[in-house]
Design an enzyme around this catalytic site. Sequence first.
Site, PDB file in Angstrom:
ATOM      1  N   ASP A 169      -5.045   9.845   9.457  1.00 10.96           N
ATOM      2  CA  ASP A 169      -3.657   9.343  10.146  1.00 10.96           C
ATOM      3  C   ASP A 169      -3.172  10.308  11.200  1.00 10.96           C
ATOM      4  OD1 ASP A 169      -2.825   7.257   8.120  1.00 10.96           O
ATOM      5  OD2 ASP A 169      -3.107   9.387   6.713  1.00 10.96           O
TER       6      ASP A 169
ATOM      7  N   TYR B  92     -11.381  -3.922   3.061  1.00 12.55           N
ATOM      8  CA  TYR B  92     -10.665  -2.875   4.534  1.00 12.55           C
ATOM      9  C   TYR B  92     -11.369  -2.296   6.045  1.00 12.55           C
ATOM     10  CZ  TYR B  92      -6.081  -0.218   6.361  1.00 12.55           C
ATOM     11  OH  TYR B  92      -5.581   1.049   7.123  1.00 12.55           O
TER      12      TYR B  92
ATOM     13  N   GLU C 126       1.130  -0.745  -0.105  1.00 10.07           N
ATOM     14  CA  GLU C 126      -0.185  -0.067  -0.500  1.00 10.07           C
ATOM     15  C   GLU C 126       0.565   0.716  -0.295  1.00 10.07           C
ATOM     16  OE1 GLU C 126      -3.104   1.852   2.905  1.00 10.07           O
ATOM     17  OE2 GLU C 126      -2.765  -1.266   2.819  1.00 10.07           O
TER      18      GLU C 126
END
Lengths: 397, 268
Positions: free
Chosen positions: B59, B170, B48
């Site tokens: 993040d 995911y 990825e």
Amino acid sequence: MKSKPDEYGKYGTYGGKFAPEVLMSALEELEAVFNSFYNDESFTEELDNLLRTYAGRPTSLYFAKNLSEMSGARIYLKREDLVHGGAHKLNNTLGQCLLAKRMVKKRIIAETGAGQHGVATAMAAAVLGLECEIYMGTEDIERQKLNVFRMELLGAKVNPVDSGSKTLKDAINESMRDWVTNVENTYYLIGSVVGPHPYPLIVREFQRVIGKETKEQVLETEGRLPDTIIACVGGGSNAMGIFYDFLEDKEVELIGVEAAGKGLETGEHGASICAGTEGVLHGMYSKLLQDEDGQIKQSYSFAAGLDYPGVGPELAYLADSGRVRMNSVTDEETLRAFELLSRKEGIIPALESAHAIHFAIEEAKAAKEQKNSLIVVNLSGRGDKDIFVVEGVLGDK
Amino acid sequence: MSLENKFKELEKKNEKALIGFITAGYPTAEETSKIADALTKGGVDILELGLPFSDPIADGITIQRASESSLNAGMNPDLYFNVAAGIKGVEKVCLTYYNLVLQRGLEQFVNDCESAEIKGLIVPDLPVEESKPLLKICKGYETNLIFLIAPTTTEKRMAKILDVASGFIYVVSLLGVTGAREKLSDTIRPLIGGIKEMELSRDKHVPLAVGFGISKREHVRTVCEVADGAIVGSAFIRIVEEGLGSEENMLREVETFAKSLKKETKIV
């Protein structure tokens, strides 16, 4: 032409919910709760009571006689600077803290730029018995020390944000990261008409009180609607608040004033509508300051509350449609209006609001031929927080 | 090979997928290719590759720092696709934020992914409700749009996501942002169970890979007991960040660490 978001929270192409999956159900829940309580009598009664007895509403619509004489129009100031805390921000934080209480979320988080929203959140959280943490860029902490101290006195914890440009944009990023982590017990109280749906709608609804009062007051004193309403635009909450109830009154011209900072041509400004392009930031599709790859640019204004590289989606939509006319005013022009209002009317305006004051004077001069032109300016906050910034600028000269 | 075929191939070998994430351009574009090679040698099945965005709200601090540093060093989408195209011997997916896709133009972005042999696109701030335009374009290409499912995803939303999911799903293991954690979240088992049940009832099987907070061998082992793959990101970036005195040492450590994780994906 009242703008109502569609089922996806869109105003035309603007708005929407571009949020991480973790937050999507919380946003859905918030929308449902808002819809059910906003029309609930006990909720509106509790909010109205707080606005009246705690926040000091209604705020006055003041006829600025000296400014009017000088400029040739009849200029009224909607005195949001008189709201408890010194800005219009408390209208929204009281509303959202009440929502949080109904949702049984005991912890409130919020971002702040100038610190006004942080202070207003800390006040609302204190009076309603909620825990409060505020995210604030380290650059803004430096510029607005007084507000940091106020927040701490009010029992809030101020978390410095040292990433990116260290200003409002990064404080929002960090608040969203906190919310993603603590979504189950935490209410994220956004301070402007930005972010993913339903926030732009919720904040506008809680700020609409400004426009509702203005309409009543101006009809009472002048017997007619104003020709022009002017408000400064950072994220756009004070502007949407005063504009919304006039959207259908086509004869009333609505003008938003963005921060031109050091001048639009220098690239150092906060004028997302006047000089930005469409994109996605902080969960919304709107006008942004960005480079051609889509990286967000640093905005600039000496008014921390306008120092944001995005704008509320509904306002972007209204600007595109032509209903709201957008303009921008530089730091230097603003400073002149800041001093002028202080000396002529004995009111020290927030630097943010001084942008709108400057444009009002320009408009008044331009409209001199049409006698009795009636202008309302939203004086969204008071300038006590800015005296050190202004002292610094004046000291440089 | 398509992503779904990659998972099938691994299944035949009694293996689950090890998915490694790194930020492209961190610390430099040249080193990205070397780190990718080290990961591949270490047994990473899917790489990825993050295209950094200025405001990465999903993040944690490790990837934020890497993104900022990469952007300061000049990373941009053109350079990204060049670097990505040069990485061989591993299946590749792109992770980025929606604004970068939007500004390049949806069709151009997906076309560039395909040219660089990128098989999947993960956009953490693009929920299923807003995904229609990009999804439509991906259908004309070999690039899958990868969706995320979180512990807070309601059944109704899960159904919507399963309807359009391809490549893999995911699965976000916890409430929070990316970043290494000491302990594995205990919501994983019930969450995976719930998704599998719904997959079964709809007779649709998209592989499930678990990410966020996976940083240790035992995490990978536990995840692979229930899911089809484990995604490790910040733990690799930390090694790059530490630098270990020399590029050689750093690359060796990346490879060794990947190997140790890969072992845990093999079903014994």
